[in-house]
Design an enzyme around this catalytic site. Sequence first.
Site, mmCIF file in Angstrom:
data_model
loop_
_atom_site.group_PDB
_atom_site.id
_atom_site.type_symbol
_atom_site.label_atom_id
_atom_site.label_comp_id
_atom_site.label_asym_id
_atom_site.label_seq_id
_atom_site.Cartn_x
_atom_site.Cartn_y
_atom_site.Cartn_z
ATOM 1 N N PRO A 193 0.812 -1.215 0.000
ATOM 2 C CA PRO A 193 0.000 0.000 0.000
ATOM 3 C C PRO A 193 0.850 1.272 0.000
ATOM 4 C CG PRO A 193 -0.763 -1.546 1.655
ATOM 5 C CD PRO A 193 0.545 -2.062 1.147
ATOM 6 N N GLU A 194 0.527 2.162 -0.905
ATOM 7 C CA GLU A 194 1.132 3.495 -0.888
ATOM 8 C C GLU A 194 -0.015 4.491 -0.698
ATOM 9 O OE1 GLU A 194 4.428 4.293 -3.133
ATOM 10 O OE2 GLU A 194 4.968 2.211 -3.451
ATOM 11 N N LYS A 248 -0.257 7.606 4.561
ATOM 12 C CA LYS A 248 -0.606 6.191 4.528
ATOM 13 C C LYS A 248 -1.438 5.776 5.740
ATOM 14 C CE LYS A 248 3.852 5.113 2.809
ATOM 15 N NZ LYS A 248 4.840 4.039 2.615
ATOM 16 N N ASN A 262 7.773 2.858 -1.752
ATOM 17 C CA ASN A 262 8.909 2.396 -2.538
ATOM 18 C C ASN A 262 8.640 2.380 -4.047
ATOM 19 O OD1 ASN A 262 11.537 1.790 -2.041
ATOM 20 N ND2 ASN A 262 11.217 -0.418 -1.932
ATOM 21 N N ARG A 266 15.763 -0.418 2.327
ATOM 22 C CA ARG A 266 14.718 -0.830 1.390
ATOM 23 C C ARG A 266 15.380 -1.134 0.060
ATOM 24 N NH1 ARG A 266 9.825 1.715 3.140
ATOM 25 N NH2 ARG A 266 8.789 0.779 1.375
#
Length: 270
Positions: free
Chosen positions: A2-3, A51, A165, A253
């Site tokens: 989820p973004e 978010k 990301n 990441r």
Amino acid sequence: MPEGDTVWLASKRMHDALAGRVLTRFDLRIPRHATADLTGRPVTEVVARGKHMLTRIRGGITLHTHFRLDGSWHLQRPGARWRGGPAHQVRAVLANAEWEAVGYRLHDIRLLPTAEEDTLVGHLGPDVLGPDWDPAEAARRITADPDRAVGDVLLDQRVLAGVGNLYKAETLFLTGLSPWTPVGEVPDVPKVVATAYRLLRANRDHPEQSTTGSLRRDETHWVYGRAGRPCRRCGTRIQLGEQGPPGRAEYARVTYWCPRCQPGWPSRPG
Ligand SMILES: [Zn+2]
């Protein structure tokens, strides 16, 4: 993963199903709030903040939830079989006469006074999909520490809220920047901000996340998830590397980039 656009769409759907309707079921399956019961009250609104999802309930109460990596809300008719995963992964159930919202694998579940929401989301930078989106302020925050790598800065929710990301990697490809470029050396920061906004905004109203304009399988991204495959622009193999603040391995990441389309300092992780 989820973004901001995913949370925005989920919040809109939750708002459409819950706002203005009286709760007939309110069930939080975490020890801290297991006995909380807000049935009989209407939900006033559901909003996304970066978010984070904020479900506001009459009486000045907010339910805060976060998807992290794998959370989701499933909307269905009351009494229908739950289909979002095993029952032990259900963290919250909110229902009214018409809809049942079942929250799976939710994180950071908190009930708090609406007036105190800032204690949970007040640290966030300008919200890319928020009503008060402020690109100039986002650009100012991006450049506040000129030595930070642009790939790290874009993921910092205190700088701007909503970019994860995927949109980070795609924004940097489209602006021709190596993820390791210090933000002080980024020639056009407003363009970076505008690109991130454009990508999130383009995907806000539907669940697919495409940065290329194509919804065909395997054509939705420029670099994200495409390690070892040819760049769509120049044919160079897309690289995969880890990036994160120095000495903070827990924040590392993976990132994807084309070393030819995104040259710069340094072109490889060091
Ligand atoms: Zn390329």
